[in-house]
Motif scaffolding. Structure first.
Motif, PDB file in Angstrom:
ATOM      1  N   TRP A   1       0.839  -1.190   0.000  1.00 36.80           N
ATOM      2  CA  TRP A   1       0.000   0.000   0.000  1.00 36.80           C
ATOM      3  C   TRP A   1       0.877   1.245   0.000  1.00 36.80           C
ATOM      4  O   TRP A   1       1.882   1.324   0.712  1.00 36.80           O
ATOM      5  N   LEU A   2       0.502   2.218  -0.797  1.00 34.03           N
ATOM      6  CA  LEU A   2       1.303   3.428  -0.934  1.00 34.03           C
ATOM      7  C   LEU A   2       0.663   4.604  -0.199  1.00 34.03           C
ATOM      8  O   LEU A   2      -0.548   4.703  -0.091  1.00 34.03           O
ATOM      9  N   GLY A   3       1.518   5.470   0.272  1.00 42.83           N
ATOM     10  CA  GLY A   3       1.085   6.664   1.002  1.00 42.83           C
ATOM     11  C   GLY A   3       2.309   7.301   1.628  1.00 42.83           C
ATOM     12  O   GLY A   3       3.437   7.080   1.191  1.00 42.83           O
ATOM     13  N   SER A   4       2.112   8.082   2.663  1.00 38.44           N
ATOM     14  CA  SER A   4       3.237   8.716   3.344  1.00 38.44           C
ATOM     15  C   SER A   4       4.111   7.670   4.032  1.00 38.44           C
ATOM     16  O   SER A   4       3.597   6.654   4.521  1.00 38.44           O
ATOM     17  N   PRO A   5       5.456   7.946   4.050  1.00 39.84           N
ATOM     18  CA  PRO A   5       6.151   9.094   3.465  1.00 39.84           C
ATOM     19  C   PRO A   5       6.428   8.870   1.981  1.00 39.84           C
ATOM     20  O   PRO A   5       6.827   7.785   1.569  1.00 39.84           O
ATOM     21  N   CYS A   6       6.196   9.909   1.187  1.00 38.62           N
ATOM     22  CA  CYS A   6       6.421   9.814  -0.247  1.00 38.62           C
ATOM     23  C   CYS A   6       6.666  11.200  -0.824  1.00 38.62           C
ATOM     24  O   CYS A   6       6.426  12.219  -0.155  1.00 38.62           O
ATOM     25  N   CYS A   7       7.151  11.224  -2.050  1.00 38.85           N
ATOM     26  CA  CYS A   7       7.355  12.490  -2.759  1.00 38.85           C
ATOM     27  C   CYS A   7       6.019  13.204  -2.900  1.00 38.85           C
ATOM     28  O   CYS A   7       5.028  12.609  -3.325  1.00 38.85           O
ATOM     29  N   GLU A   8       5.988  14.473  -2.545  1.00 37.30           N
ATOM     30  CA  GLU A   8       4.753  15.246  -2.618  1.00 37.30           C
ATOM     31  C   GLU A   8       4.239  15.340  -4.051  1.00 37.30           C
ATOM     32  O   GLU A   8       3.032  15.392  -4.276  1.00 37.30           O
ATOM     33  N   SER A   9       5.147  15.320  -5.027  1.00 34.59           N
ATOM     34  CA  SER A   9       4.732  15.473  -6.420  1.00 34.59           C
ATOM     35  C   SER A   9       4.319  14.155  -7.061  1.00 34.59           C
ATOM     36  O   SER A   9       3.189  14.014  -7.524  1.00 34.59           O
ATOM     37  N   CYS A  10       5.227  13.175  -7.093  1.00 34.90           N
ATOM     38  CA  CYS A  10       4.968  11.962  -7.868  1.00 34.90           C
ATOM     39  C   CYS A  10       4.615  10.744  -7.026  1.00 34.90           C
ATOM     40  O   CYS A  10       4.337   9.680  -7.570  1.00 34.90           O
ATOM     41  N   ALA A  11       4.657  10.889  -5.696  1.00 31.78           N
ATOM     42  CA  ALA A  11       4.297   9.815  -4.763  1.00 31.78           C
ATOM     43  C   ALA A  11       5.304   8.668  -4.710  1.00 31.78           C
ATOM     44  O   ALA A  11       4.993   7.585  -4.225  1.00 31.78           O
ATOM     45  N   LEU A  12       6.533   8.896  -5.185  1.00 29.62           N
ATOM     46  CA  LEU A  12       7.572   7.882  -5.034  1.00 29.62           C
ATOM     47  C   LEU A  12       7.810   7.648  -3.552  1.00 29.62           C
ATOM     48  O   LEU A  12       8.055   8.594  -2.798  1.00 29.62           O
ATOM     49  N   PRO A  13       7.721   6.408  -3.076  1.00 33.33           N
ATOM     50  CA  PRO A  13       7.883   6.163  -1.637  1.00 33.33           C
ATOM     51  C   PRO A  13       9.275   6.538  -1.136  1.00 33.33           C
ATOM     52  O   PRO A  13      10.276   6.294  -1.818  1.00 33.33           O
ATOM     53  N   PHE A  14       9.330   7.142   0.048  1.00 35.47           N
ATOM     54  CA  PHE A  14      10.583   7.415   0.720  1.00 35.47           C
ATOM     55  C   PHE A  14      10.868   6.292   1.710  1.00 35.47           C
ATOM     56  O   PHE A  14       9.942   5.717   2.296  1.00 35.47           O
ATOM     57  N   ALA A  15      12.144   5.996   1.909  1.00 35.34           N
ATOM     58  CA  ALA A  15      12.528   4.919   2.832  1.00 35.34           C
ATOM     59  C   ALA A  15      12.312   5.316   4.286  1.00 35.34           C
ATOM     60  O   ALA A  15      12.184   4.457   5.157  1.00 35.34           O
ATOM     61  N   TYR A  16      12.259   6.617   4.559  1.00 40.53           N
ATOM     62  CA  TYR A  16      12.074   7.085   5.934  1.00 40.53           C
ATOM     63  C   TYR A  16      11.352   8.426   5.896  1.00 40.53           C
ATOM     64  O   TYR A  16      11.196   9.046   4.850  1.00 40.53           O
ATOM     65  N   GLU A  17      10.881   8.877   7.064  1.00 40.79           N
ATOM     66  CA  GLU A  17      10.108  10.106   7.148  1.00 40.79           C
ATOM     67  C   GLU A  17      10.903  11.303   6.628  1.00 40.79           C
ATOM     68  O   GLU A  17      12.101  11.403   6.856  1.00 40.79           O
ATOM     69  N   GLN A  18      10.189  12.170   5.914  1.00 40.17           N
ATOM     70  CA  GLN A  18      10.770  13.394   5.388  1.00 40.17           C
ATOM     71  C   GLN A  18       9.890  14.570   5.811  1.00 40.17           C
ATOM     72  O   GLN A  18       8.716  14.391   6.152  1.00 40.17           O
ATOM     73  N   PRO A  19      10.439  15.798   5.792  1.00 38.87           N
ATOM     74  CA  PRO A  19       9.601  16.961   6.097  1.00 38.87           C
ATOM     75  C   PRO A  19       8.412  17.047   5.141  1.00 38.87           C
ATOM     76  O   PRO A  19       8.498  16.637   3.988  1.00 38.87           O
ATOM     77  N   GLU A  20       7.316  17.576   5.625  1.00 38.36           N
ATOM     78  CA  GLU A  20       6.110  17.706   4.804  1.00 38.36           C
ATOM     79  C   GLU A  20       6.414  18.502   3.534  1.00 38.36           C
ATOM     80  O   GLU A  20       7.083  19.535   3.577  1.00 38.36           O
ATOM     81  N   GLY A  21       5.910  18.013   2.409  1.00 36.14           N
ATOM     82  CA  GLY A  21       6.113  18.691   1.143  1.00 36.14           C
ATOM     83  C   GLY A  21       7.408  18.333   0.436  1.00 36.14           C
ATOM     84  O   GLY A  21       7.722  18.917  -0.607  1.00 36.14           O
ATOM     85  N   SER A  22       8.150  17.354   0.969  1.00 33.93           N
ATOM     86  CA  SER A  22       9.425  16.972   0.352  1.00 33.93           C
ATOM     87  C   SER A  22       9.195  16.337  -1.013  1.00 33.93           C
ATOM     88  O   SER A  22       8.190  15.652  -1.241  1.00 33.93           O
ATOM     89  N   ARG A  23      10.146  16.567  -1.923  1.00 35.86           N
ATOM     90  CA  ARG A  23      10.065  16.012  -3.270  1.00 35.86           C
ATOM     91  C   ARG A  23      11.305  15.198  -3.582  1.00 35.86           C
ATOM     92  O   ARG A  23      12.389  15.479  -3.044  1.00 35.86           O
ATOM     93  N   CYS A  24      11.129  14.211  -4.448  1.00 40.35           N
ATOM     94  CA  CYS A  24      12.253  13.372  -4.839  1.00 40.35           C
ATOM     95  C   CYS A  24      13.177  14.151  -5.769  1.00 40.35           C
ATOM     96  O   CYS A  24      12.815  15.211  -6.299  1.00 40.35           O
ATOM     97  N   GLY A  25      14.379  13.611  -5.991  1.00 43.85           N
ATOM     98  CA  GLY A  25      15.351  14.291  -6.835  1.00 43.85           C
ATOM     99  C   GLY A  25      14.863  14.512  -8.247  1.00 43.85           C
ATOM    100  O   GLY A  25      15.100  15.569  -8.846  1.00 43.85           O
ATOM    101  N   ALA A  26      14.161  13.523  -8.804  1.00 43.31           N
ATOM    102  CA  ALA A  26      13.679  13.638 -10.182  1.00 43.31           C
ATOM    103  C   ALA A  26      12.673  14.775 -10.332  1.00 43.31           C
ATOM    104  O   ALA A  26      12.702  15.529 -11.312  1.00 43.31           O
ATOM    105  N   CYS A  27      11.778  14.931  -9.348  1.00 43.33           N
ATOM    106  CA  CYS A  27      10.770  15.991  -9.426  1.00 43.33           C
ATOM    107  C   CYS A  27      11.377  17.364  -9.159  1.00 43.33           C
ATOM    108  O   CYS A  27      10.900  18.373  -9.684  1.00 43.33           O
ATOM    109  N   LEU A  28      12.424  17.419  -8.334  1.00 41.01           N
ATOM    110  CA  LEU A  28      13.120  18.683  -8.123  1.00 41.01           C
ATOM    111  C   LEU A  28      13.845  19.112  -9.389  1.00 41.01           C
ATOM    112  O   LEU A  28      13.861  20.299  -9.744  1.00 41.01           O
TER     113      LEU A  28
END
Length: 258
Positions: free
Chosen positions: A43-70
């Motif tokens: 199941w997908l959800g937080s923590p993830c890239c705010e733009s594309c929803a790529l899952p993050f391995a650990y918690e990130q600040p709200e609104g964080s984006r992955c490198g590709a979306c940046l």
């Protein structure tokens, strides 16, 4: 009346027992996954890239984006998906698209509900990714439109099933690099001038079944914004995670058990 309904439901369940939407084995409830398939679902959800929803391995600040979306921000404002693309997601998508199990659109829509934006729902409209007319005629339906309609009816949201059109047939994007994908979908989508008022100032939730590279979503989002949409949120059944084999949902793939 309730007794008659319960009796008829029991008769139907005896004659046509509920089955797992993925593997097809008998389950205890309608449109419920068996324990084995449930365990396979990510199941997908937080923590993830705010733009594309790529899952993050650990918690990130709200609104964080992955490198590709940046590095290359997508045309859509936000994307969310129900589960990671895998065996279960593929089976459900195949059954809906090619097995004509159109009731699965309601299942997918129900699982999508938690990802629908809560704010300004009066200004929100659901729009499906369109099919080119030849594919629509051969298949008989657009699976994304079925999902959008089911979601709209369930949450009492507005939906526009034909405002976004695919005006050019496009070949499969599999194997193309990002620039080639973008060129392939360029000019493939359109909104008629007469339909633009139906999108003006709206938050559009773009509905699709499987997210792969984002090229199709970007192409749709650009056209929707040019037509007057205030923002575009992408909502999908499944998302391909980076470094994972891309899906090839075609008739050539063996159908799962019904």
């Amino acid at each position: 009346m309730n007794i008659l309904h319960a009796l008829s439901r029991a008769i139907v369940d005896f004659a046509l027992p509920p089955r797992c939407p993925s593997c097809g084995i008998i389950t205890t409830g309608a449109q419920s996954f068996c324990p084995l398939c449930w365990q396979k679902m990510e199941w997908l959800g937080s923590p993830c890239c705010e733009s594309c929803a790529l899952p993050f391995a650990y918690e990130q600040p709200e609104g964080s984006r992955c490198g590709a979306c940046l590095a290359n921000p997508p045309a859509y404002d936000r994307a969310r998906s129900v589960i990671a693309y895998g065996e279960v997601a593929r089976h459900v998508a195949l059954k809906l698209k090619y097995g004509r199990k159109i009731g699965l659109a309601r299942l997918i829509a129900g699982l999508m509900e938690r990802h629908v934006p809560d704010e300004r729902r009066d200004d929100l409209v659901l729009v499906p990714v369109p099919l080119y007319r030849w594919r629509l005629w051969s298949r008989g339906f657009n699976q994304s439109a079925l999902i959008a309609q089911a979601l709209g009816r369930s949450l009492e949201l507005a939906y526009e099933l034909e405002v976004l059109k695919r005006v050019k047939a496009t070949p499969p994007l599999r194997g193309l690099n990002p620039k080639e994908r973008a060129r392939t979908v360029a000019g493939a989508f359109a909104v008629d001038k007469a339909d633009r008022p139906r999108l003006s100032g709206k938050t559009v939730v773009l509905i699709d079944d499987v997210y792969t590279s984002g090229a199709t979503a970007n192409g749709c989002a650009r056209i929707l914004k040019r037509a007057g949409a205030a923002s575009v949120h992408l909502l999908c059944w499944a998302r391909v995670i980076a470094d994972e084999e891309e899906p090839q949902l075609t008739m050539a793939e063996p159908m799962p058990i019904s």
